[in-house]
Design an enzyme around this catalytic site. Structure first.
Site, PDB file in Angstrom:
ATOM      1  CG  HIS A 153     -12.754   4.026  15.630  1.00  0.00           C
ATOM      2  ND1 HIS A 153     -11.349   3.749  15.786  1.00  0.00           N
ATOM      3  CD2 HIS A 153     -13.662   3.893  14.743  1.00  0.00           C
ATOM      4  CE1 HIS A 153     -11.878   2.704  14.492  1.00  0.00           C
ATOM      5  NE2 HIS A 153     -12.802   3.245  13.999  1.00  0.00           N
ATOM      6  CG  HIS A 188      -6.723   0.172  14.437  1.00  0.00           C
ATOM      7  ND1 HIS A 188      -7.282  -0.973  13.991  1.00  0.00           N
ATOM      8  CD2 HIS A 188      -8.513   1.006  14.667  1.00  0.00           C
ATOM      9  CE1 HIS A 188      -8.419  -0.827  13.848  1.00  0.00           C
ATOM     10  NE2 HIS A 188      -9.031   0.363  14.278  1.00  0.00           N
ATOM     11  CG  ASN A 240      -9.828  -3.241   8.191  1.00  0.00           C
ATOM     12  OD1 ASN A 240     -11.062  -2.816   9.428  1.00  0.00           O
ATOM     13  ND2 ASN A 240     -10.167  -4.454   8.135  1.00  0.00           N
ATOM     14  CE  LYS A 263     -14.019  -6.737  10.987  1.00  0.00           C
ATOM     15  NZ  LYS A 263     -13.342  -5.695  10.515  1.00  0.00           N
ATOM     16  NE  ARG A 305     -16.836  -7.190   7.798  1.00  0.00           N
ATOM     17  CZ  ARG A 305     -17.559  -7.804   9.072  1.00  0.00           C
ATOM     18  NH1 ARG A 305     -18.117  -8.236   9.307  1.00  0.00           N
ATOM     19  NH2 ARG A 305     -17.811  -6.885   9.943  1.00  0.00           N
ATOM     20  CE  LYS A 324     -19.433  -2.874   8.679  1.00  0.00           C
ATOM     21  NZ  LYS A 324     -18.381  -2.584  10.550  1.00  0.00           N
ATOM     22  CD  GLU A 368     -15.530   4.112  10.723  1.00  0.00           C
ATOM     23  OE1 GLU A 368     -15.474   3.459   9.178  1.00  0.00           O
ATOM     24  OE2 GLU A 368     -14.869   4.144  11.035  1.00  0.00           O
ATOM     25  CG  HIS A 402     -10.383   1.310  10.910  1.00  0.00           C
ATOM     26  ND1 HIS A 402     -10.751   1.928   9.501  1.00  0.00           N
ATOM     27  CD2 HIS A 402     -11.367   1.130  11.335  1.00  0.00           C
ATOM     28  CE1 HIS A 402     -12.157   2.230   9.977  1.00  0.00           C
ATOM     29  NE2 HIS A 402     -12.753   2.216  10.549  1.00  0.00           N
ATOM     30  NE  ARG A 424     -19.220 -24.814  25.769  1.00  0.00           N
ATOM     31  CZ  ARG A 424     -19.306 -24.921  27.014  1.00  0.00           C
ATOM     32  NH1 ARG A 424     -20.443 -24.654  28.269  1.00  0.00           N
ATOM     33  NH2 ARG A 424     -17.347 -25.232  27.389  1.00  0.00           N
ATOM     34  CD  GLU A 448     -11.141  -7.621   8.468  1.00  0.00           C
ATOM     35  OE1 GLU A 448     -10.161  -7.515   8.530  1.00  0.00           O
ATOM     36  OE2 GLU A 448     -12.965  -6.747   8.621  1.00  0.00           O
TER      37      GLU A 448
END
Length: 362
Positions: free
Chosen positions: A266, A253, A246, A144, A242, A228, A186, A249, A122, A238
């Site tokens: 990527h 993606h 993206n 993330k 935030r 960032k 990026e 993206h 956990r 997000e």
């Protein structure tokens, strides 16, 4: 050494940037929860840097129980099956909740190690030691974590912040040029979405950056991480600002998912995605043709693609874009540019305009 701070209250942490940090264990040791350490890396990075990092830690703390988990290299292995290998290594070693994971590698290793840490007993500590430009400027910062699913990229994961980010810029010396270009996507993203001055700076220095100038690369990394860190500190999970990170993206993606993870890197997919977002912004009347051309030239100077793969179709794009974490109640949401250096998140309803943009690009 440059040290930045990501301010998240009791979960705040430092981002250290300098050459030779793999041999400075004093940055990592205070962040360990106990004596148990599992370094997660891959088959490409392990022969280059695993022994250096292990030796520096072991010499500084002989009492540490350091184990290794070496995964296959590539986006194609960023899945639940290979994630389980990290948990296997932890359980086989008998590591408890005071163990610390160390992610030594690029974005895939960082994302998977962070997710493994978030889930194991956990939640245990982990430290990011990114070795690619893309991971140094983006994925190692912000918490993330996750894995891919055949139906969507990064759809399974958790927010789990590292205890520290250790960026040894010497690792860029062994980085293939294609990976440098992918990371530069990026870097360019930060200029496009939030910092017009940084965009100007990148235009002036792109040739030297792509040639590997260590001083300029260190500055680009620091400026990207600061951008960032500022955004994540304001919106960790997000819920608003935030999402601007993206930019490109949603399109990118879609390319990665359709083509198969790892066929396009990527950063390559994001580079193309940023061009598509810029072109769509032009069609909305926000960017001029000259501004779109400026963005295209910068992406090309970084050896990034600005057109999607010929195998893609408009319908494939739209199908994958419909499976996006930013979408709300079935409504497509896109990050677009009001001008270079200023991005906006919007609910996008102009389906015919989007179809035309994609059709023309293909």
């Amino acid at each position: 050494m440059q040290t930045l701070k990501l301010e998240l209250g009791e979960r705040s942490y430092s981002i250290h940037i300098a050459p030779g940090l793999l041999q400075q264990p004093q940055l990592i040791l205070p962040q360990l929860r106990g004596k148990q350490v599992l370094i997660v890396t891959n088959t490409t990075v392990a022969p280059l840097y695993l022994q250096t990092l292990t030796s520096s830690l072991q010499q500084a703390r002989p009492d540490l129980d350091i184990r290794h988990c070496i995964l296959p290299d590539g986006e194609a292995y960023k899945d639940i099956t290979h994630l389980q290998l990290i948990w296997d290594a932890l359980l086989e070693a008998g590591f408890n909740r005071h163990a610390t994971l160390v992610a030594l590698g690029g974005g895939v290793i960082g994302d998977m190690t962070g997710f493994a840490a978030a889930c194991y007993q956990r939640g245990i500590a982990f430290i990011q030691v990114p070795t690619t430009l893309l991971s140094q400027v983006d994925s190692s910062v912000g918490g993330k974590t996750g894995v891919n699913h055949p139906l969507g990229k990064n759809m399974i994961g958790a927010f789990w912040q590292p205890r520290a980010v250790i960026i040894d810029t010497n690792t860029l010396k062994t980085l293939p040029q294609r990976e440098v270009a992918a990371g530069m996507a990026e870097v360019i993203k930060y200029g496009l979405l939030a910092d017009a001055n940084f965009l100007d700076w990148l235009e002036q220095h792109m040739a030297a950056l792509m040639a590997g100038d260590p001083v300029l690369l260190a500055e680009a990394i620091a400026r990207s991480c600061q951008c960032k860190a500022d955004i994540v500190a304001e919106d960790e999970r997000e819920s608003g600002k935030r999402a601007l990170l993206n930019l490109g993206h949603t399109f990118g993606h879609a390319i990665e998912t359709e083509m198969g993870y790892g066929v396009w890197l990527h950063g390559e997919a994001v580079g193309c995605g940023m061009w598509l977002a810029a072109d769509l912004s032009r069609r909305l009347g926000w960017l001029t043709g000259k501004e779109l051309q400026r963005i295209e030239q910068l992406l090309l100077a970084a050896s990034l693609p600005v057109r999607p793969p010929a195998k893609m179709s408009v319908d494939a794009f739209l199908r994958h874009m419909a499976v996006d974490k930013k979408n709300l109640d079935g409504q497509l949401r896109l990050i677009l540019l009001q001008k270079p250096g200023e991005a906006v998140l919007m609910d996008f309803k102009e389906t015919s305009l989007l179809r035309q943009c994609l059709s023309d690009a293909l």
